[in-house]
Design a protein around this motif. Structure first.
Motif, PDB file in Angstrom:
ATOM      1  N   VAL A  26       1.379 -10.649   2.678  1.00  0.00           N
ATOM      2  CA  VAL A  26       2.442 -11.227   1.852  1.00  0.00           C
ATOM      3  C   VAL A  26       3.713 -10.381   1.962  1.00  0.00           C
ATOM      4  CG1 VAL A  26       3.130 -11.758  -0.522  1.00  0.00           C
ATOM      5  CG2 VAL A  26       0.867 -12.416   0.298  1.00  0.00           C
ATOM      6  N   ALA A  27       3.567  -9.060   2.010  1.00  0.00           N
ATOM      7  CA  ALA A  27       4.731  -8.189   2.165  1.00  0.00           C
ATOM      8  C   ALA A  27       5.445  -8.472   3.488  1.00  0.00           C
ATOM      9  CB  ALA A  27       4.311  -6.722   2.087  1.00  0.00           C
ATOM     10  N   TRP A  28       4.683  -8.683   4.548  1.00  0.00           N
ATOM     11  CA  TRP A  28       5.284  -8.967   5.851  1.00  0.00           C
ATOM     12  C   TRP A  28       6.042 -10.303   5.831  1.00  0.00           C
ATOM     13  CZ3 TRP A  28       6.997  -6.778   9.945  1.00  0.00           C
ATOM     14  CH2 TRP A  28       7.286  -7.523  11.070  1.00  0.00           C
ATOM     15  N   PHE A  29       5.422 -11.339   5.243  1.00  0.00           N
ATOM     16  CA  PHE A  29       6.104 -12.628   5.165  1.00  0.00           C
ATOM     17  C   PHE A  29       7.340 -12.541   4.281  1.00  0.00           C
ATOM     18  CE2 PHE A  29       1.913 -14.829   6.263  1.00  0.00           C
ATOM     19  CZ  PHE A  29       2.296 -15.024   7.581  1.00  0.00           C
ATOM     20  N   ALA A  30       7.292 -11.748   3.227  1.00  0.00           N
ATOM     21  CA  ALA A  30       8.459 -11.567   2.361  1.00  0.00           C
ATOM     22  C   ALA A  30       9.580 -10.864   3.111  1.00  0.00           C
ATOM     23  CB  ALA A  30       8.069 -10.784   1.114  1.00  0.00           C
ATOM     24  N   LEU A  31       9.218  -9.876   3.893  1.00  0.00           N
ATOM     25  CA  LEU A  31      10.221  -9.162   4.693  1.00  0.00           C
ATOM     26  C   LEU A  31      10.863 -10.110   5.703  1.00  0.00           C
ATOM     27  CD1 LEU A  31      11.448  -6.342   5.120  1.00  0.00           C
ATOM     28  CD2 LEU A  31       9.720  -5.972   6.876  1.00  0.00           C
ATOM     29  N   THR A  64       8.443  -7.176  -0.870  1.00  0.00           N
ATOM     30  CA  THR A  64       7.854  -6.199   0.047  1.00  0.00           C
ATOM     31  C   THR A  64       7.545  -4.899  -0.685  1.00  0.00           C
ATOM     32  OG1 THR A  64       9.118  -7.178   1.858  1.00  0.00           O
ATOM     33  CG2 THR A  64       8.203  -4.984   2.227  1.00  0.00           C
ATOM     34  N   ILE A  65       8.429  -4.465  -1.550  1.00  0.00           N
ATOM     35  CA  ILE A  65       8.193  -3.239  -2.325  1.00  0.00           C
ATOM     36  C   ILE A  65       7.002  -3.420  -3.257  1.00  0.00           C
ATOM     37  CG2 ILE A  65       9.171  -1.729  -4.087  1.00  0.00           C
ATOM     38  CD1 ILE A  65      11.920  -2.307  -2.799  1.00  0.00           C
ATOM     39  N   VAL A  66       6.937  -4.555  -3.941  1.00  0.00           N
ATOM     40  CA  VAL A  66       5.838  -4.813  -4.876  1.00  0.00           C
ATOM     41  C   VAL A  66       4.505  -4.800  -4.149  1.00  0.00           C
ATOM     42  CG1 VAL A  66       4.808  -6.582  -6.365  1.00  0.00           C
ATOM     43  CG2 VAL A  66       7.265  -6.112  -6.498  1.00  0.00           C
ATOM     44  N   PHE A  67       4.413  -5.495  -3.034  1.00  0.00           N
ATOM     45  CA  PHE A  67       3.132  -5.617  -2.353  1.00  0.00           C
ATOM     46  C   PHE A  67       2.786  -4.406  -1.502  1.00  0.00           C
ATOM     47  CE2 PHE A  67       3.868  -9.981  -3.667  1.00  0.00           C
ATOM     48  CZ  PHE A  67       2.660 -10.178  -4.331  1.00  0.00           C
ATOM     49  N   ALA A  68       3.753  -3.608  -1.135  1.00  0.00           N
ATOM     50  CA  ALA A  68       3.429  -2.318  -0.517  1.00  0.00           C
ATOM     51  C   ALA A  68       2.749  -1.415  -1.543  1.00  0.00           C
ATOM     52  CB  ALA A  68       4.685  -1.665   0.041  1.00  0.00           C
ATOM     53  N   ALA A  69       3.237  -1.440  -2.784  1.00  0.00           N
ATOM     54  CA  ALA A  69       2.594  -0.667  -3.852  1.00  0.00           C
ATOM     55  C   ALA A  69       1.186  -1.186  -4.134  1.00  0.00           C
ATOM     56  CB  ALA A  69       3.442  -0.721  -5.124  1.00  0.00           C
ATOM     57  N   VAL A  70       1.012  -2.499  -4.115  1.00  0.00           N
ATOM     58  CA  VAL A  70      -0.325  -3.077  -4.318  1.00  0.00           C
ATOM     59  C   VAL A  70      -1.260  -2.636  -3.203  1.00  0.00           C
ATOM     60  CG1 VAL A  70      -1.629  -5.256  -4.348  1.00  0.00           C
ATOM     61  CG2 VAL A  70       0.498  -5.046  -5.639  1.00  0.00           C
TER      62      VAL A  70
END
Length: 112
Positions: free
Chosen positions: A52-57, A65-71
């Motif tokens: 999801v972070a990659w698709f958001a980026l 991307t920041i939120v899901f990198a932390a997850v």
């Protein structure tokens, strides 16, 4: 009477499927953590977060991307944190809702 062909969607939501899968697993996490499936929850959450972070980026929505990198860091299965209790259970549900929100909101224009 002539029928018109449906107009194709202008946007595509690439993060929807991985977001739904991760959200389902996280909603079931309080039950699954009591079994031998606990590591599967961590793997699905971490890998789903990275996808999801990659698709958001790619969509230019860097805040997701920041939120899901932390997850991905907090739910990583390689070096798991020893979280437990009510706060951890609430965090599972909050992140599941974040996965659903990102799946619905991260979209890119459809290429024809």
């Amino acid at each position: 009477m002539a029928t018109r062909a449906p107009k194709p969607a202008q946007f595509q939501r690439n993060a929807l499927a991985p977001g739904l899968l991760a959200a389902i697993v996280l909603f079931l996490a309080p039950v699954l953590f009591q079994t031998e499936w606990a590591s599967v929850v961590l793997y699905v959450a971490a890998i789903g977060a990275l996808i999801v972070a990659w698709f958001a980026l790619q969509a230019g929505q860097w805040w997701w991307t920041i939120v899901f990198a932390a997850v991905a860091v907090l739910w990583n299965p390689v070096f798991p944190f020893a979280f437990d209790g009510a706060a951890w259970t609430i965090a599972q549900f909050v992140v599941a809702v974040a996965f659903l929100a990102a799946g619905a909101l991260v979209k890119v224009p459809r290429e024809s």
